[in-house]
Motif scaffolding. Sequence first.
Motif, PDB file in Angstrom:
ATOM      1  N   VAL A  21     -12.966 -16.838   6.037  1.00 19.99           N
ATOM      2  CA  VAL A  21     -12.678 -15.634   6.799  1.00 19.99           C
ATOM      3  C   VAL A  21     -13.687 -14.550   6.416  1.00 19.99           C
ATOM      4  N   VAL A  22     -14.309 -13.938   7.421  1.00 17.60           N
ATOM      5  CA  VAL A  22     -15.344 -12.939   7.181  1.00 17.60           C
ATOM      6  C   VAL A  22     -14.929 -11.620   7.813  1.00 17.60           C
ATOM      7  N   ASP A  23     -14.851 -10.596   6.990  1.00 17.14           N
ATOM      8  CA  ASP A  23     -14.503  -9.236   7.406  1.00 17.14           C
ATOM      9  C   ASP A  23     -15.801  -8.445   7.486  1.00 17.14           C
ATOM     10  N   VAL A  24     -16.149  -7.957   8.682  1.00 20.42           N
ATOM     11  CA  VAL A  24     -17.430  -7.266   8.849  1.00 20.42           C
ATOM     12  C   VAL A  24     -17.285  -5.750   8.884  1.00 20.42           C
ATOM     13  N   ARG A  25     -16.134  -5.242   8.466  1.00 22.29           N
ATOM     14  CA  ARG A  25     -15.957  -3.794   8.368  1.00 22.29           C
ATOM     15  C   ARG A  25     -16.738  -3.244   7.171  1.00 22.29           C
ATOM     16  N   ASP A  26     -16.792  -1.919   7.075  1.00 19.75           N
ATOM     17  CA  ASP A  26     -17.434  -1.297   5.924  1.00 19.75           C
ATOM     18  C   ASP A  26     -16.689  -1.664   4.648  1.00 19.75           C
ATOM     19  N   ALA A  27     -17.395  -1.642   3.538  1.00 16.32           N
ATOM     20  CA  ALA A  27     -16.806  -2.025   2.253  1.00 16.32           C
ATOM     21  C   ALA A  27     -15.624  -1.153   1.876  1.00 16.32           C
ATOM     22  N   ARG A  77     -16.273 -23.424   8.338  1.00 17.07           N
ATOM     23  CA  ARG A  77     -15.669 -22.968   9.600  1.00 17.07           C
ATOM     24  C   ARG A  77     -15.447 -21.469   9.454  1.00 17.07           C
ATOM     25  N   LEU A  78     -16.112 -20.693  10.260  1.00 21.97           N
ATOM     26  CA  LEU A  78     -16.074 -19.244  10.135  1.00 21.97           C
ATOM     27  C   LEU A  78     -15.046 -18.641  11.084  1.00 21.97           C
ATOM     28  N   VAL A  79     -14.287 -17.677  10.576  1.00 25.95           N
ATOM     29  CA  VAL A  79     -13.444 -16.822  11.417  1.00 25.95           C
ATOM     30  C   VAL A  79     -13.781 -15.392  11.057  1.00 25.95           C
ATOM     31  N   ALA A  80     -14.265 -14.626  12.015  1.00 25.12           N
ATOM     32  CA  ALA A  80     -14.696 -13.256  11.740  1.00 25.12           C
ATOM     33  C   ALA A  80     -13.801 -12.256  12.461  1.00 25.12           C
ATOM     34  N   TYR A  81     -13.662 -11.074  11.845  1.00 25.69           N
ATOM     35  CA  TYR A  81     -12.896  -9.992  12.469  1.00 25.69           C
ATOM     36  C   TYR A  81     -13.479  -8.649  12.070  1.00 25.69           C
ATOM     37  N   ASP A  82     -13.117  -7.620  12.837  1.00 22.21           N
ATOM     38  CA  ASP A  82     -13.476  -6.237  12.541  1.00 22.21           C
ATOM     39  C   ASP A  82     -12.289  -5.372  12.913  1.00 22.21           C
ATOM     40  N   ASP A  83     -12.516  -4.086  13.180  1.00 19.35           N
ATOM     41  CA  ASP A  83     -11.446  -3.228  13.685  1.00 19.35           C
ATOM     42  C   ASP A  83     -11.892  -2.512  14.955  1.00 19.35           C
ATOM     43  N   GLU A  84     -12.801  -3.172  15.688  1.00 18.74           N
ATOM     44  CA  GLU A  84     -13.363  -2.593  16.919  1.00 18.74           C
ATOM     45  C   GLU A  84     -13.270  -3.585  18.078  1.00 18.74           C
ATOM     46  N   HIS A  85     -12.105  -4.193  18.257  1.00 15.42           N
ATOM     47  CA  HIS A  85     -11.861  -5.131  19.353  1.00 15.42           C
ATOM     48  C   HIS A  85     -12.707  -6.405  19.257  1.00 15.42           C
ATOM     49  N   GLY A  86     -13.365  -6.612  18.128  1.00 18.60           N
ATOM     50  CA  GLY A  86     -14.119  -7.844  17.934  1.00 18.60           C
ATOM     51  C   GLY A  86     -15.600  -7.752  18.225  1.00 18.60           C
ATOM     52  N   VAL A  87     -16.112  -6.590  18.615  1.00 18.43           N
ATOM     53  CA  VAL A  87     -17.509  -6.517  19.031  1.00 18.43           C
ATOM     54  C   VAL A  87     -18.470  -6.706  17.864  1.00 18.43           C
ATOM     55  N   PHE A  88     -18.144  -6.153  16.696  1.00 16.29           N
ATOM     56  CA  PHE A  88     -19.010  -6.331  15.534  1.00 16.29           C
ATOM     57  C   PHE A  88     -18.867  -7.741  14.961  1.00 16.29           C
ATOM     58  N   ALA A  89     -17.640  -8.249  14.967  1.00 17.87           N
ATOM     59  CA  ALA A  89     -17.412  -9.625  14.501  1.00 17.87           C
ATOM     60  C   ALA A  89     -18.148 -10.614  15.396  1.00 17.87           C
ATOM     61  N   ALA A  90     -18.148 -10.363  16.698  1.00 15.34           N
ATOM     62  CA  ALA A  90     -18.861 -11.246  17.617  1.00 15.34           C
ATOM     63  C   ALA A  90     -20.351 -11.242  17.323  1.00 15.34           C
ATOM     64  N   ARG A  91     -20.889 -10.081  16.963  1.00 17.66           N
ATOM     65  CA  ARG A  91     -22.315 -10.009  16.611  1.00 17.66           C
ATOM     66  C   ARG A  91     -22.606 -10.868  15.384  1.00 17.66           C
ATOM     67  N   TRP A 104     -17.470 -21.763  14.626  1.00 20.30           N
ATOM     68  CA  TRP A 104     -17.258 -20.324  14.438  1.00 20.30           C
ATOM     69  C   TRP A 104     -16.203 -19.817  15.425  1.00 20.30           C
ATOM     70  N   HIS A 105     -15.446 -18.831  14.969  1.00 15.08           N
ATOM     71  CA  HIS A 105     -14.299 -18.352  15.735  1.00 15.08           C
ATOM     72  C   HIS A 105     -14.139 -16.840  15.580  1.00 15.08           C
ATOM     73  N   LEU A 106     -13.645 -16.217  16.636  1.00 15.63           N
ATOM     74  CA  LEU A 106     -13.342 -14.787  16.639  1.00 15.63           C
ATOM     75  C   LEU A 106     -11.839 -14.597  16.565  1.00 15.63           C
ATOM     76  N   LEU A 107     -11.392 -13.712  15.658  1.00 14.39           N
ATOM     77  CA  LEU A 107      -9.970 -13.397  15.574  1.00 14.39           C
ATOM     78  C   LEU A 107      -9.591 -12.464  16.721  1.00 14.39           C
ATOM     79  N   ASP A 108      -8.707 -12.919  17.571  1.00 14.80           N
ATOM     80  CA  ASP A 108      -8.287 -12.123  18.722  1.00 14.80           C
ATOM     81  C   ASP A 108      -7.457 -10.929  18.251  1.00 14.80           C
ATOM     82  N   GLY A 109      -7.777  -9.751  18.774  1.00 22.27           N
ATOM     83  CA  GLY A 109      -7.003  -8.557  18.441  1.00 22.27           C
ATOM     84  C   GLY A 109      -7.459  -7.839  17.196  1.00 22.27           C
TER      85      GLY A 109
END
Length: 260
Positions: A21-27, A77-91, A104-109
């Motif tokens: 699981v990869v969190d792409v938000r700020d530290a 197997r990657l699952v990424a998320y952010d707190d901006e509807h997924g746009v940064f995680a998708a990048r 690779w997978h995007l966390l919905d929501g």
Amino acid sequence: MNEDIVVTPEWLAANRDEVRVVDVRDAWEFDGIGHVPGAVNVPFDRFRSEAGDEGMLPGAAHWTELMEAAGIDADDRLVAYDDEHGVFAARFLVTALLYGHRDWHLLDGDFSAWNREYETTTEATEVAPSSYEVREPESSPLVDFETVRAALDTEAVIVDTREEWEYEEGHLPGAVQLDWRELVDEESRGLKSRGELESLLADRGITSDRRIVLYCNTARRISHTYVVLRHLGYERVDFYEGSLTEWNERGGPLEGSEVE
């Protein structure tokens, strides 16, 4: 991939031990607000090129360094998320795809969907550095300036994923406008239903039987649209990473109210 590209919080809860699981938000958000237990933090600004690299990828050496520091292997197997509807995680996910990741997978929501139903933690995730190897992707969606310019004279659907006012000021000739946020349900923060998405896209002529070429300004917004189209089963989706930044630098033709 054995599962859908876009996965629900329920799916992640059931499969968390089998994915990275990869969190792409700020530290500070990862550490202070909390994160999915076991997630590693790779902030968005760390994997964006600041050196004017072709295609705006971070560079293979820098990407390898980031992945090894996060303990990510090329076959994870990657699952990424952010707190901006997924746009940064998708990048992040598109970048991973271009460096050879196949699962690779995007966390919905985004993070909020997880936070509503499942536990979070502020405890640091123990990470064992990995030995990462960049690979050629099985197939790459990247297209360059010349390819996009040639596509203007074909039956391809050129899609501008920016806001309407940006589109009106200047866009590629013949492009249709589709703000990436139109694909998102504002209340749930996840994607709209498949039926809603297909109807919305069909209204713009963006159908799975046609070649689709995506652009925005700097490839962040098209990353989300690319993931959504792949989620819906679209196969011919071109990703113009240079987008309008390169298009303008190279004098590509434009239409719009601000174009002389």
